[in-house]
Design an enzyme around this catalytic site. Structure first.
Site, PDB file in Angstrom:
ATOM      1  N   TYR A  93       0.849  -1.192   0.000  1.00 44.27           N
ATOM      2  CA  TYR A  93       0.000   0.000   0.000  1.00 44.27           C
ATOM      3  C   TYR A  93       0.879   1.234   0.000  1.00 44.27           C
ATOM      4  O   TYR A  93       1.876   1.306   0.727  1.00 44.27           O
ATOM      5  CB  TYR A  93      -0.924   0.027   1.233  1.00 44.27           C
ATOM      6  CG  TYR A  93      -1.856   1.222   1.212  1.00 44.27           C
ATOM      7  CD1 TYR A  93      -2.998   1.206   0.422  1.00 44.27           C
ATOM      8  CD2 TYR A  93      -1.563   2.375   1.943  1.00 44.27           C
ATOM      9  CE1 TYR A  93      -3.846   2.314   0.368  1.00 44.27           C
ATOM     10  CE2 TYR A  93      -2.404   3.484   1.886  1.00 44.27           C
ATOM     11  CZ  TYR A  93      -3.546   3.448   1.105  1.00 44.27           C
ATOM     12  OH  TYR A  93      -4.366   4.538   1.045  1.00 44.27           O
ATOM     13  N   GLN A 119      -9.393  10.289  10.556  1.00 46.74           N
ATOM     14  CA  GLN A 119     -10.633  10.099   9.784  1.00 46.74           C
ATOM     15  C   GLN A 119     -11.823  10.394  10.702  1.00 46.74           C
ATOM     16  O   GLN A 119     -11.640  10.559  11.920  1.00 46.74           O
ATOM     17  CB  GLN A 119     -10.722   8.656   9.253  1.00 46.74           C
ATOM     18  CG  GLN A 119     -10.032   8.456   7.912  1.00 46.74           C
ATOM     19  CD  GLN A 119     -10.275   7.073   7.340  1.00 46.74           C
ATOM     20  OE1 GLN A 119     -10.415   6.103   8.079  1.00 46.74           O
ATOM     21  NE2 GLN A 119     -10.294   6.969   6.018  1.00 46.74           N
ATOM     22  N   ASP A 184     -12.590  10.727  -0.023  1.00 44.33           N
ATOM     23  CA  ASP A 184     -11.335  11.274  -0.535  1.00 44.33           C
ATOM     24  C   ASP A 184     -11.429  12.129  -1.787  1.00 44.33           C
ATOM     25  O   ASP A 184     -10.860  13.193  -1.872  1.00 44.33           O
ATOM     26  CB  ASP A 184     -10.381  10.128  -0.879  1.00 44.33           C
ATOM     27  CG  ASP A 184     -10.218   9.164   0.268  1.00 44.33           C
ATOM     28  OD1 ASP A 184     -10.820   9.381   1.331  1.00 44.33           O
ATOM     29  OD2 ASP A 184      -9.473   8.193   0.085  1.00 44.33           O
ATOM     30  N   GLU A 419     -16.989  -2.467  -2.558  1.00 44.67           N
ATOM     31  CA  GLU A 419     -16.595  -1.228  -1.872  1.00 44.67           C
ATOM     32  C   GLU A 419     -17.612  -0.116  -2.133  1.00 44.67           C
ATOM     33  O   GLU A 419     -17.973   0.636  -1.248  1.00 44.67           O
ATOM     34  CB  GLU A 419     -15.206  -0.810  -2.388  1.00 44.67           C
ATOM     35  CG  GLU A 419     -14.626   0.394  -1.713  1.00 44.67           C
ATOM     36  CD  GLU A 419     -13.278   0.794  -2.309  1.00 44.67           C
ATOM     37  OE1 GLU A 419     -12.883   0.224  -3.355  1.00 44.67           O
ATOM     38  OE2 GLU A 419     -12.621   1.678  -1.742  1.00 44.67           O
TER      39      GLU A 419
END
Ligand code: 9WN
Length: 449
Positions: A93, A119, A184, A419
């Site tokens: 990642y 977050q 995002d 997702e």
């Protein structure tokens, strides 16, 4: 994929969460959002995941929260990623630990390498859901014991966000990076991001990993990614300090969904406080204050919804995104704003009806630049709709709430635990086997219309 029965859907969701559980070497363990695209622990994901785990494996839900808060920084910030591996040893990642360098920056690094940003704080709500669904005396006793550990950490997280992040001075938390919003790539950030130069050389130095496992047309563009890197680098270069002059922070924004969740966390803490012998009063006061300030600063009577405020220009962003409807979760939202949000949700821009076939999109359906598959720029997210469903129930709208519930369950039933979902046909987009879609589906199935 065949349309699943409720039993099959339940099993799929449980299997998704089982497959995404990761035993870590420190013995804590946590659920990753996705084994391919997001192979570590993410902050608000952990909250949404624990909400579903409350229905099947509460002990695991508490472990997820424990893993996350064991990586809390001394200043109270809960990092948005807790990495599974030590510095620099893995490149699944980007940006990883060697980019964020938390261990170099912190006087007392937490147990794991972490990112330096945050977050939305959905964790107090998750703890409340875990506590209130504890079914028998043993589960209740375990929940109380876990809360004694977690409650002061949740309070420290709120304190960090309400004080260190009060850059606008009015009492709302600011975000210093689009990633902090959890939404995002939302068009809500376009105006603020346009002021950040897109330095393409950053992508020569750093390699995006997301494109190795997902399609380019679904993800943020290279120009936006280079801005994300530049903003994170700037914050890192000041040691993630929050008390500098505004110019230090290329991106400085008050997000309505983030602040609604912040106020919602105070309401959840007011429920939890008596369990650990604390006073709920100050939590209620803070919840009321944040709600009031949110209305004063981020509600636009001209559009009838909430918008992000760019602290560099002091302007509200003109676009309408689903995040601007999320303040509906707040029990003390004044009637005028509740009515306005319902009207906006029911407009052709978001399409809520008592017969709706798909949940609400992330972006205004009438916007010419809506993209039905690109990240946060049109597709449907289950967590945002789950929040709206809670808001509709809170404000006595069973007809709309039930319709939204049905649309959410039917979408996942037809597509699987993706997702996110295509704006117009609800097919799965992004990574498959995504944890919060699975966990919130379990919550919805446990709470029939
Ligand atoms: C950056 C993990 C996270 C979610 C965010 C979502 C996405 C990361 C990324 O995935 O963000 O944090 O790499 O795009 O936007 O909401 O928490 O599921």
């Amino acid at each position: 994929m065949n349309v699943l029965t409720n039993e099959q859907l339940w099993r799929l969701a449980v299997t998704t969460l089982d497959n995404n559980w990761r035993q870590t070497t420190d013995g804590l363990g946590h659920t990753v959002p996705s084994r391919t695209l997001y192979p570590h622990q993410w902050s608000w994901d952990a909250g949404f995941i624990a909400i579903g785990l409350a229905r099947i494996y509460p002990a695991r839900g508490w472990r997820d929260l424990r893993s996350l808060f064991s990586a809390q920084w001394d200043d109270g910030r809960v990092p948005h990623i807790v990495f599974d591996w030590p510095d620099g040893q893995d490149d699944r990642y980007f940006p990883g630990p060697d980019f964020w360098r938390s261990s170099e920056i912190l006087a007392a690094p937490p147990r794991a390498a972490t990112s330096g940003i945050v977050q939305p704080p959905v964790h107090a709500l998750a703890a409340w859901e875990l506590y209130r669904h504890a079914a028998d005396p043993a589960a209740r006793a375990h929940a109380v014991e876990r809360l004694h550990w977690l409650y002061p950490r949740l309070v420290a997280q709120q304190r960090y966000l309400s004080t260190r992040r009060n850059a606008g001075g009015a009492g709302l938390a600011c975000i210093v990076h689009p990633w902090e919003s959890g939404q995002d790539n939302s068009p809500a950030w376009d105006a603020a991001l346009a002021a950040v130069p897109a330095d393409s050389s950053l992508l020569d130095r750093y390699q995006r990993r997301d494109l190795a496992v997902s399609h380019e047309s679904h993800r943020p563009t290279d120009a936006d990614y280079s801005r994300y890197i530049a903003i994170a680098q700037a914050y890192r270069s000041y040691g993630y300090a929050d008390n500098g002059p505004g110019e230090r922070y290329p991106f400085l924004v008050e997000c309505p969904a983030f602040n609604a969740i912040l106020a919602g966390a105070e309401h959840a803490l007011a429920e939890l406080a008596p369990v650990v012998g604390a006073d709920p009063g100050p939590h209620r006061e803070r919840a009321s204050q944040i709600t009031e300030t949110l209305v004063d600063r981020l509600f636009d009577p001209a559009t009838g919804m909430f918008h992000a405020r760019d602290l560099h220009t002091d302007q509200l962003t003109p676009v309408r995104t689903v995040g601007g409807l999320v303040p509906l979760i707040l029990p003390e939202l004044p009637d005028d704003q509740v009515k306005a949000l319902l009207m906006e949700a029911c407009s052709p821009r978001f399409g809520l009806t008592e017969q709706l076939s798909l949940p609400l999109p992330s972006y205004d359906l009438t916007a010419p630049d809506l993209d039905p598959v690109r990240y946060w720029r049109g597709p449907i997210w289950l967590n945002m709709n789950w929040l709206l469903w809670r808001g509709l129930r809170e404000h006595g709208q069973p007809g709309f709430a039930d319709a939204l519930h049905r649309a959410m369950v039917d979408m996942v039933r037809g597509a699987g635990c993706f997702e996110y979902f295509h704006t117009y046909d609800g097919t799965g987009v992004g990574t498959a086997e995504f944890s919060w879609t699975a966990s919130l589906t379990l919550d919805l199935l446990s709470e029939p219309e």
